[in-house]
Write an enzyme that holds these catalytic residues in place. Sequence first.
Site, PDB file in Angstrom:
ATOM      1  N   CYS B  84       0.847  -1.203   0.000  1.00 13.18           N
ATOM      2  CA  CYS B  84       0.000   0.000   0.000  1.00 13.18           C
ATOM      3  C   CYS B  84       0.879   1.249   0.000  1.00 13.18           C
ATOM      4  O   CYS B  84       1.664   1.449  -0.910  1.00 13.18           O
ATOM      5  CB  CYS B  84      -0.975  -0.038   1.178  1.00 13.18           C
ATOM      6  SG  CYS B  84      -2.325   1.151   1.027  1.00 13.18           S
ATOM      7  N   HIS B 195      -3.730  -4.677  -0.064  1.00  9.60           N
ATOM      8  CA  HIS B 195      -3.230  -5.260   1.183  1.00  9.60           C
ATOM      9  C   HIS B 195      -3.312  -6.783   1.100  1.00  9.60           C
ATOM     10  O   HIS B 195      -4.385  -7.335   1.337  1.00  9.60           O
ATOM     11  CB  HIS B 195      -4.074  -4.774   2.362  1.00  9.60           C
ATOM     12  CG  HIS B 195      -3.803  -3.367   2.768  1.00  9.60           C
ATOM     13  ND1 HIS B 195      -2.833  -3.037   3.685  1.00  9.60           N
ATOM     14  CD2 HIS B 195      -4.343  -2.201   2.368  1.00  9.60           C
ATOM     15  CE1 HIS B 195      -2.796  -1.722   3.835  1.00  9.60           C
ATOM     16  NE2 HIS B 195      -3.707  -1.195   3.045  1.00  9.60           N
ATOM     17  N   GLU B 197      -2.316  -8.858   3.210  1.00 11.34           N
ATOM     18  CA  GLU B 197      -2.617  -9.394   4.551  1.00 11.34           C
ATOM     19  C   GLU B 197      -4.082  -9.211   4.921  1.00 11.34           C
ATOM     20  O   GLU B 197      -4.531  -9.698   5.954  1.00 11.34           O
ATOM     21  CB  GLU B 197      -1.690  -8.734   5.590  1.00 11.34           C
ATOM     22  CG  GLU B 197      -2.076  -7.326   6.053  1.00 11.34           C
ATOM     23  CD  GLU B 197      -1.743  -6.212   5.065  1.00 11.34           C
ATOM     24  OE1 GLU B 197      -1.419  -6.515   3.892  1.00 11.34           O
ATOM     25  OE2 GLU B 197      -1.838  -5.031   5.453  1.00 11.34           O
TER      26      GLU B 197
END
Lengths: 254, 218
Positions: B84, B195, B197
């Site tokens: 990001c 993202h 994650e």
Amino acid sequence: MKNIRLIGRLDIKGENLIKGIQLEGLRIIGNPNEYAKLYYQQGIDELIYIDSVASLYGRNNLVDIVSKTTSEVFVPVTVGGGIRTLNDIDILLKSGADKVAINTEGVKNPNFFREAVETFGAQSIVGSIVAKKISSNNWEVYTDGGREKTGLNVENWLKVLEDKGIGELLITSVDRDGTKSGFDYELVSKVSKICNVPLIISGGAGEKNHLLEILKNNNLDAIAVGSILHFKNQTVKSLKSFLINNDIKLRLVQ
Amino acid sequence: MKDLKVGIIDYGCGNIKSIIGALKHLGIIKTVLVNSENEIEVCDCLILPGVGAYGHAMKRLNANNLIMPIKKFVYDGGFILGICLGMQLLFDRSHEMGTFDGLGLISGTVKKLKKSDNNNFKLPNIGWYSIDKKKNDYQSNNFLMKKDLINFYYFVHSYAAFPNEPKNIIASSSYSGEAFAAVVKKNNIYGTQFHPEKSGQAGLNILHNFLKIVMKKQ
């Protein structure tokens, strides 16, 4: 084409996932982490945790739940309820939350929104408006989990929040919450026309057609649902499949 | 893979806990929180997270004396993954609230995304989108597999990177009709605008791909 987000809303009291009707008469549903994990596995796009009695007691109890959830659920998590200080936000973000939703403290001190945005970035700060219809075409902002009236008009307040720099807006209809009778159509229509930040609507989804209808006719960014999933009327998968088959753009999970 | 020492740059501008959680889920036991130069030296690879404003993030990296050590790690062949804002920091500069220099590891500029006039596309861009792999991905080192392209990833940003060299774009996405770099790569430098994650199993797969690349070079 813009993709709509389907968000699972989990209202919490103490350690339990609960669900009320019009934010009252809270009924225990089960363990929030188990529901969060189930919705994640079924393909939910995001989760919102709201500590439903936090404002009443002046604290947010969700740190442990959020910490556990975010170690096994890898989608964005928003946390709201009783957030009063920048330190409260810091603790929740460090527990794994991606965003916090602020209502009551922001009504008491509107600059809290700006301070929060300047400290943590707009992407972490969701303005939360709890709206109750008070007369034809007129909605009032409520705080403290829908218990206290403020005298503020929802449309005017929304513009204040945007001006303070919030990254997203969550609007909950008190009248429709937990009723499974469909969204407050007029409220959503009104708010979505004037809102310039991504808009999440919440309150009233009881059937898959409620979602389709509101999405077909309004410019929305996200829908938060609770009862429709908690009481197993639909799964995340069945809801998404239905909407996708009806030409709504959503994330597909393989 | 469990012995891999993954360094996460901890400079107060990222959702560190989520990244640690995702790495743990993938079997990484040795996560190193990198606050200073000393910790970088022991890492097998680096992850540069980031949320918030560009200028503030560079200021924080600078305050922690991390800019030169990160560059040195990368120039010496170390693998880095920017996520990001962390990906945007890999570029020369950004025009977010002023003009700020970045790490300059990949040539290019970060600019604001376009809103649409009808308010259909608002900022920030928050949502799940698929990505398009570029044809010139001749050396992507399996960072993006074919199966990764049918998936959706979670984006939240108002600014995006525009690399000077098209070959540094491995995959693109678009918002309000404008294409931007979703996945970038230059030699040992990787970045995702989304993202991984926070992108469910699809995102975990991408993180796993990165770790496998690092493993192979050990």
